[in-house]
Design a protein around this motif. Structure first.
Motif, short mmCIF file in Angstrom:
data_model
loop_
_atom_site.label_atom_id
_atom_site.label_comp_id
_atom_site.label_asym_id
_atom_site.label_seq_id
_atom_site.Cartn_x
_atom_site.Cartn_y
_atom_site.Cartn_z
N LEU A 22 0.90 -1.19 -0.02
CA LEU A 22 -0.02 0.00 -0.08
C LEU A 22 0.81 1.30 -0.13
O LEU A 22 0.52 2.32 -0.41
CB LEU A 22 -0.73 -0.07 1.29
N THR A 23 2.12 1.30 0.61
CA THR A 23 2.91 2.28 0.58
C THR A 23 3.26 2.79 -0.65
O THR A 23 4.17 3.71 -0.74
CB THR A 23 4.01 2.12 1.71
N GLU A 24 3.31 1.84 -1.68
CA GLU A 24 3.92 2.03 -3.03
C GLU A 24 2.95 2.89 -3.82
O GLU A 24 3.40 3.42 -4.81
CB GLU A 24 4.11 0.97 -3.76
N ILE A 25 1.70 3.33 -3.47
CA ILE A 25 0.82 4.03 -4.04
C ILE A 25 0.66 5.20 -3.21
O ILE A 25 0.27 5.39 -2.12
CB ILE A 25 -0.47 3.31 -4.35
N CYS A 26 0.64 6.51 -3.95
CA CYS A 26 0.31 7.62 -3.44
C CYS A 26 -0.90 7.63 -2.54
O CYS A 26 -1.96 7.14 -3.27
CB CYS A 26 0.70 8.85 -4.21
N PRO A 27 -1.01 8.41 -1.30
CA PRO A 27 -2.43 8.28 -0.72
C PRO A 27 -3.47 9.09 -1.45
O PRO A 27 -4.78 8.87 -1.15
CB PRO A 27 -2.20 9.05 0.80
N ASN A 28 -3.27 9.98 -2.44
CA ASN A 28 -4.31 10.50 -2.93
C ASN A 28 -4.93 10.22 -4.55
O ASN A 28 -5.58 10.50 -5.10
CB ASN A 28 -4.06 12.42 -3.16
N GLU A 29 -4.22 8.74 -4.53
CA GLU A 29 -4.72 7.88 -5.81
C GLU A 29 -6.10 7.40 -5.43
O GLU A 29 -6.26 7.08 -4.38
CB GLU A 29 -3.40 7.02 -6.31
N SER A 30 -6.62 6.86 -6.45
CA SER A 30 -7.73 5.97 -6.40
C SER A 30 -7.20 4.56 -6.51
O SER A 30 -6.75 4.35 -7.36
CB SER A 30 -8.72 6.44 -7.30
N VAL A 31 -7.51 3.75 -5.56
CA VAL A 31 -6.89 2.25 -5.60
C VAL A 31 -7.99 1.36 -5.92
O VAL A 31 -9.10 1.35 -5.12
CB VAL A 31 -6.01 2.10 -4.48
#
Length: 187
Positions: A22-31
């Motif tokens: 999860l830390t590999e994706i920016c928090p403001n992204e839609s996952v």
């Protein structure tokens, strides 16, 4: 991949987790998580990201995510081949029984001729793999104007099919010409 939604073409902003941390994706992204990923890290993903979605396979039961629906912004349903219609049932269950109000997106092998039926079943977006086909996809929504079966988008139809407008007896939400015709609709 472009998305057809509400008579517009939009860019897909959803990023699949695909087993990454999860830390590999920016928090403001839609996952976008698979059902298995949701089971493993769903609550952590909801806490970290602004928008979270789940991609369900045709064999996944929508009831498994019923408790998670308030946290979700997207449910992506897959059509693995043109003659597999389980995603239609999944979409209808999500909207009618589970009351999901977020985006339901069709992915996979989607036939443009079924676009209107997809919308009537609860889908509001379609992932279009072939960008050359965007114009026909946009025109597909207006291809048919009459329906024989009830669906989730009946609001406009119900206003024009009331007993007062048709001068006939009404059974449920369907206006019929006579009592005998109304009995046929029950089967």
């Amino acid at each position: 991949m472009p998305i057809v939604k509400h008579d517009c073409v939009i860019e897909d902003v959803w990023r699949p987790l695909n087993g990454r941390d999860l830390t590999e994706i920016c928090p403001n992204e839609s996952v976008l998580l698979s059902l298995e990923e949701w089971r493993d890290v769903g609550h952590a993903a909801s806490a970290r990201f602004e928008r979270v979605g789940i991609a369900l396979a045709p064999s996944d039961a929508v009831e498994e995510i019923a408790d998670a629906l308030p946290e979700l912004d997207l449910v992506a349903l897959t059509f693995p081949k043109f003659n597999d219609g389980r995603a239609f049932s999944q979409a209808r269950l999500l909207r009618e029984r589970l009351g999901f109000i977020g985006e339901i997106r069709a992915t996979g092998h989607i036939v443009r001729d079924l676009f209107l039926f997809m919308q009537r079943s609860g889908f509001d977006a379609v992932a279009v793999e072939d960008t050359r086909a965007l114009t026909p996809w946009l025109a597909a929504r207006r291809r048919f104007t009459g329906y024989y079966q009830p669906a989730l988008d009946n609001d406009e139809e119900e206003e024009t099919r009331t007993p007062a407008a048709t001068g006939s007896a009404a059974v449920g939400k369907i206006a019929c010409a006579s009592e005998s015709v109304a009995a046929l609709w029950a089967y």
